[in-house]
Design a protein around this motif. Structure first.
Motif, PDB file in Angstrom:
ATOM      1  N   ALA A 207       0.835  -1.208   0.000  1.00  7.39           N
ATOM      2  CA  ALA A 207       0.000   0.000   0.000  1.00  7.39           C
ATOM      3  C   ALA A 207       0.866   1.253   0.000  1.00  7.39           C
ATOM      4  CB  ALA A 207      -0.927   0.000   1.216  1.00  7.39           C
ATOM      5  N   GLY A 208       0.479   2.208  -0.824  1.00  6.52           N
ATOM      6  CA  GLY A 208       1.177   3.485  -0.867  1.00  6.52           C
ATOM      7  C   GLY A 208       2.308   3.566  -1.864  1.00  6.52           C
ATOM      8  N   VAL A 209       2.647   2.462  -2.497  1.00  8.43           N
ATOM      9  CA  VAL A 209       3.741   2.472  -3.470  1.00  8.43           C
ATOM     10  C   VAL A 209       3.217   2.969  -4.814  1.00  8.43           C
ATOM     11  CG1 VAL A 209       5.388   1.055  -4.755  1.00  8.43           C
ATOM     12  CG2 VAL A 209       4.994   0.617  -2.327  1.00  8.43           C
ATOM     13  N   GLU A 210       3.876   3.995  -5.355  1.00 10.82           N
ATOM     14  CA  GLU A 210       3.477   4.577  -6.631  1.00 10.82           C
ATOM     15  C   GLU A 210       4.452   4.167  -7.731  1.00 10.82           C
ATOM     16  OE1 GLU A 210       0.751   6.262  -7.027  1.00 10.82           O
ATOM     17  OE2 GLU A 210       0.191   6.401  -4.902  1.00 10.82           O
ATOM     18  N   LYS A 211       3.960   4.189  -8.954  1.00 12.02           N
ATOM     19  CA  LYS A 211       4.827   3.907 -10.097  1.00 12.02           C
ATOM     20  C   LYS A 211       5.865   5.020 -10.218  1.00 12.02           C
ATOM     21  CE  LYS A 211       3.408   4.253 -14.416  1.00 12.02           C
ATOM     22  NZ  LYS A 211       2.746   3.968 -15.711  1.00 12.02           N
ATOM     23  N   PRO A 212       7.160   4.684 -10.311  1.00  6.77           N
ATOM     24  CA  PRO A 212       8.192   5.720 -10.330  1.00  6.77           C
ATOM     25  C   PRO A 212       8.154   6.572 -11.596  1.00  6.77           C
ATOM     26  CG  PRO A 212       9.155   3.566 -10.720  1.00  6.77           C
ATOM     27  CD  PRO A 212       7.720   3.332 -10.330  1.00  6.77           C
ATOM     28  N   GLU A 213       8.601   7.815 -11.470  1.00 10.31           N
ATOM     29  CA  GLU A 213       8.612   8.745 -12.593  1.00 10.31           C
ATOM     30  C   GLU A 213       9.525   8.266 -13.716  1.00 10.31           C
ATOM     31  OE1 GLU A 213       6.855  11.446 -13.311  1.00 10.31           O
ATOM     32  OE2 GLU A 213       5.639  11.033 -11.525  1.00 10.31           O
ATOM     33  N   THR A 214      10.519   7.459 -13.375  1.00 12.99           N
ATOM     34  CA  THR A 214      11.443   6.975 -14.402  1.00 12.99           C
ATOM     35  C   THR A 214      10.739   6.139 -15.471  1.00 12.99           C
ATOM     36  OG1 THR A 214      11.969   5.102 -12.955  1.00 12.99           O
ATOM     37  CG2 THR A 214      13.470   6.993 -12.899  1.00 12.99           C
ATOM     38  N   LEU A 215       9.553   5.621 -15.138  1.00  8.89           N
ATOM     39  CA  LEU A 215       8.812   4.812 -16.113  1.00  8.89           C
ATOM     40  C   LEU A 215       7.941   5.663 -17.031  1.00  8.89           C
ATOM     41  CD1 LEU A 215       7.782   1.737 -13.935  1.00  8.89           C
ATOM     42  CD2 LEU A 215       9.699   1.954 -15.525  1.00  8.89           C
ATOM     43  N   ALA A 216       8.088   6.977 -16.924  1.00  9.37           N
ATOM     44  CA  ALA A 216       7.325   7.875 -17.796  1.00  9.37           C
ATOM     45  C   ALA A 216       7.722   7.723 -19.257  1.00  9.37           C
ATOM     46  CB  ALA A 216       7.516   9.324 -17.349  1.00  9.37           C
ATOM     47  N   ILE A 217       8.869   7.083 -19.518  1.00 11.41           N
ATOM     48  CA  ILE A 217       9.258   6.865 -20.916  1.00 11.41           C
ATOM     49  C   ILE A 217       8.388   5.809 -21.589  1.00 11.41           C
ATOM     50  CG2 ILE A 217      11.639   7.554 -20.441  1.00 11.41           C
ATOM     51  CD1 ILE A 217      12.421   4.588 -20.639  1.00 11.41           C
ATOM     52  N   PHE A 218       7.527   5.128 -20.798  1.00  4.37           N
ATOM     53  CA  PHE A 218       6.608   4.126 -21.341  1.00  4.37           C
ATOM     54  C   PHE A 218       5.165   4.615 -21.205  1.00  4.37           C
ATOM     55  CE2 PHE A 218      10.330   1.731 -19.891  1.00  4.37           C
ATOM     56  CZ  PHE A 218      10.640   1.007 -21.029  1.00  4.37           C
ATOM     57  N   PRO A 219       4.769   5.683 -21.912  1.00  2.59           N
ATOM     58  CA  PRO A 219       3.418   6.214 -21.765  1.00  2.59           C
ATOM     59  C   PRO A 219       2.380   5.331 -22.449  1.00  2.59           C
ATOM     60  CG  PRO A 219       4.524   7.368 -23.528  1.00  2.59           C
ATOM     61  CD  PRO A 219       5.548   6.429 -22.921  1.00  2.59           C
ATOM     62  N   GLU A 220       1.215   5.220 -21.860  1.00  4.81           N
ATOM     63  CA  GLU A 220       0.126   4.486 -22.500  1.00  4.81           C
ATOM     64  C   GLU A 220      -0.159   5.096 -23.868  1.00  4.81           C
ATOM     65  OE1 GLU A 220      -4.639   3.454 -21.836  1.00  4.81           O
ATOM     66  OE2 GLU A 220      -3.438   4.307 -20.189  1.00  4.81           O
ATOM     67  N   GLY A 221      -0.203   4.244 -24.875  1.00  2.56           N
ATOM     68  CA  GLY A 221      -0.433   4.712 -26.236  1.00  2.56           C
ATOM     69  C   GLY A 221       0.831   5.085 -26.974  1.00  2.56           C
ATOM     70  N   GLY A 222       1.984   5.103 -26.283  1.00  2.89           N
ATOM     71  CA  GLY A 222       3.238   5.436 -26.930  1.00  2.89           C
ATOM     72  C   GLY A 222       3.810   4.256 -27.703  1.00  2.89           C
ATOM     73  N   ARG A 223       4.815   4.526 -28.506  1.00  2.00           N
ATOM     74  CA  ARG A 223       5.472   3.480 -29.291  1.00  2.00           C
ATOM     75  C   ARG A 223       6.577   2.827 -28.486  1.00  2.00           C
ATOM     76  NH1 ARG A 223       5.995   4.628 -35.573  1.00  2.00           N
ATOM     77  NH2 ARG A 223       7.727   3.193 -35.176  1.00  2.00           N
ATOM     78  N   LEU A 224       6.631   1.491 -28.542  1.00  2.00           N
ATOM     79  CA  LEU A 224       7.661   0.768 -27.816  1.00  2.00           C
ATOM     80  C   LEU A 224       9.050   1.102 -28.341  1.00  2.00           C
ATOM     81  CD1 LEU A 224       8.648  -1.371 -25.803  1.00  2.00           C
ATOM     82  CD2 LEU A 224       8.218  -3.098 -27.570  1.00  2.00           C
ATOM     83  N   ASP A 225       9.226   1.159 -29.668  1.00  2.00           N
ATOM     84  CA  ASP A 225      10.566   1.405 -30.198  1.00  2.00           C
ATOM     85  C   ASP A 225      11.095   2.771 -29.781  1.00  2.00           C
ATOM     86  OD1 ASP A 225       8.828   2.785 -31.854  1.00  2.00           O
ATOM     87  OD2 ASP A 225       9.660   2.032 -33.728  1.00  2.00           O
ATOM     88  N   ALA A 226      10.213   3.772 -29.715  1.00  2.00           N
ATOM     89  CA  ALA A 226      10.633   5.102 -29.272  1.00  2.00           C
ATOM     90  C   ALA A 226      11.025   5.085 -27.805  1.00  2.00           C
ATOM     91  CB  ALA A 226       9.515   6.113 -29.518  1.00  2.00           C
ATOM     92  N   ALA A 227      10.266   4.374 -26.986  1.00  2.00           N
ATOM     93  CA  ALA A 227      10.583   4.281 -25.555  1.00  2.00           C
ATOM     94  C   ALA A 227      11.926   3.596 -25.343  1.00  2.00           C
ATOM     95  CB  ALA A 227       9.478   3.524 -24.827  1.00  2.00           C
ATOM     96  N   LEU A 228      12.196   2.543 -26.102  1.00  2.00           N
ATOM     97  CA  LEU A 228      13.453   1.811 -25.939  1.00  2.00           C
ATOM     98  C   LEU A 228      14.648   2.659 -26.368  1.00  2.00           C
ATOM     99  CD1 LEU A 228      12.392  -1.756 -27.124  1.00  2.00           C
ATOM    100  CD2 LEU A 228      12.773  -0.970 -24.780  1.00  2.00           C
ATOM    101  N   ARG A 229      14.489   3.453 -27.416  1.00  2.00           N
ATOM    102  CA  ARG A 229      15.587   4.322 -27.847  1.00  2.00           C
ATOM    103  C   ARG A 229      15.843   5.409 -26.808  1.00  2.00           C
ATOM    104  NH1 ARG A 229      16.137   6.293 -33.842  1.00  2.00           N
ATOM    105  NH2 ARG A 229      18.160   6.786 -32.904  1.00  2.00           N
ATOM    106  N   THR A 230      14.779   5.932 -26.217  1.00  2.00           N
ATOM    107  CA  THR A 230      14.956   6.910 -25.139  1.00  2.00           C
ATOM    108  C   THR A 230      15.680   6.274 -23.966  1.00  2.00           C
ATOM    109  OG1 THR A 230      12.967   8.132 -25.774  1.00  2.00           O
ATOM    110  CG2 THR A 230      13.754   8.427 -23.524  1.00  2.00           C
ATOM    111  N   GLY A 231      15.300   5.041 -23.615  1.00  2.00           N
ATOM    112  CA  GLY A 231      15.955   4.330 -22.540  1.00  2.00           C
ATOM    113  C   GLY A 231      17.436   4.126 -22.814  1.00  2.00           C
ATOM    114  N   GLN A 232      17.794   3.810 -24.063  1.00  2.00           N
ATOM    115  CA  GLN A 232      19.200   3.622 -24.415  1.00  2.00           C
ATOM    116  C   GLN A 232      19.981   4.921 -24.228  1.00  2.00           C
ATOM    117  OE1 GLN A 232      20.893   0.860 -25.333  1.00  2.00           O
ATOM    118  NE2 GLN A 232      22.825   1.897 -25.762  1.00  2.00           N
TER     119      GLN A 232
END
Length: 238
Positions: A207-232
């Motif tokens: 309880a009380g644990v929130e999704k970290p801001e670092t996962l904002a590179i994976f937005p709902e509706g976003g492209r996986l390939d773009a998220a992975l390149r940002t992560g790299q």
């Protein structure tokens, strides 16, 4: 191999032979295709039998890494220092022409050649085991419990410096014969993308644990390939 060189060497092994105009050998093109992917296929030969194994991988500079169970046939074989070929492909569009012969697909692909080796240095292995998390989820390893000795023992890490590589891309419309353009047949391109869905929270989350801001590179509706390149990019700059 120096990363200061703009392109990988072109040899009979990596030269694009069919539709050679779609091929390129510069590091920027090859790395962009690799960095937009999480899954690859590693090809190798054991006692004359070819195998192609799907696995997760990541890149640091001109070296590719992948990991798996210490009991894996592929990893047991490659750790001896074995020639291997790692490939990645993205399907970007369905190309429908006015003839079956001219149907095609838009795609990005990369093929990398090198000699795979076992990562044996304990410090390098622990760093690589952190990297497999931080490459895809930047900064996440710092939020996790430490790896246990048993987990490290059960995991094999393979590294493969890229000796030669080639990218091959098709990114254009319908290539019909000139006479066929007058035919009353629908033709065109249907784009294909892998889209991120909404995050599904673990039902046993404290309880009380929130999704970290670092996962904002994976937005709902976003492209996986773009998220992975940002992560790299974040991984390289960390």
């Amino acid at each position: 191999m120096s990363t200061e060189t703009a392109a990988y060497p072109v040899t009979p092994r990596n030269r694009v032979k069919r539709m050679h105009e779609r091929g390129s050998y510069d590091r920027e093109s090859v790395h962009a295709i690799l960095d937009a992917a999480m899954l690859c296929h590693v090809a190798y030969v054991i006692d004359g039998q070819p195998y192609a194994t799907p696995t997760l991988f990541w890149r640091r500079g001109d070296t590719l890494y992948w990991h798996g169970s210490s009991a894996s046939r592929m990893l047991r074989h490659l750790k001896a220092g074995t020639p291997a070929c790692l490939t990645v492909a993205h399907l970007d569009g369905l190309v429908l022409a006015r003839s079956g012969f001219n149907h095609s697909a838009n795609y990005r692909s990369a093929m990398c050649f090198g000699t795979a080796r076992l990562v044996e240095d304990p410090a390098e292995k622990i760093e690589a085991m952190r990297d497999v998390v931080d490459r895809f989820y930047p900064g996440r390893s710092a939020l996790l419990r430490p790896l246990t000795p048993q987990e490290a023992k059960a995991t094999t890490i393979i590294a493969m410096p890229i000796d030669e590589a080639a990218a091959k891309v098709r990114a254009k419309g319908v290539g019909d014969d000139e006479a066929d353009f007058a035919l009353p047949i629908w033709a065109g391109v249907i784009p294909v993308t892998t889209v991120l869905g909404p995050a599904e929270t673990c039902h046993r989350l404290v309880a009380g644990v929130e999704k970290p801001e670092t996962l904002a590179i994976f937005p709902e509706g976003g492209r996986l390939d773009a998220a992975l390149r940002t992560g790299q990019q974040l991984y390289e700059n960390a």
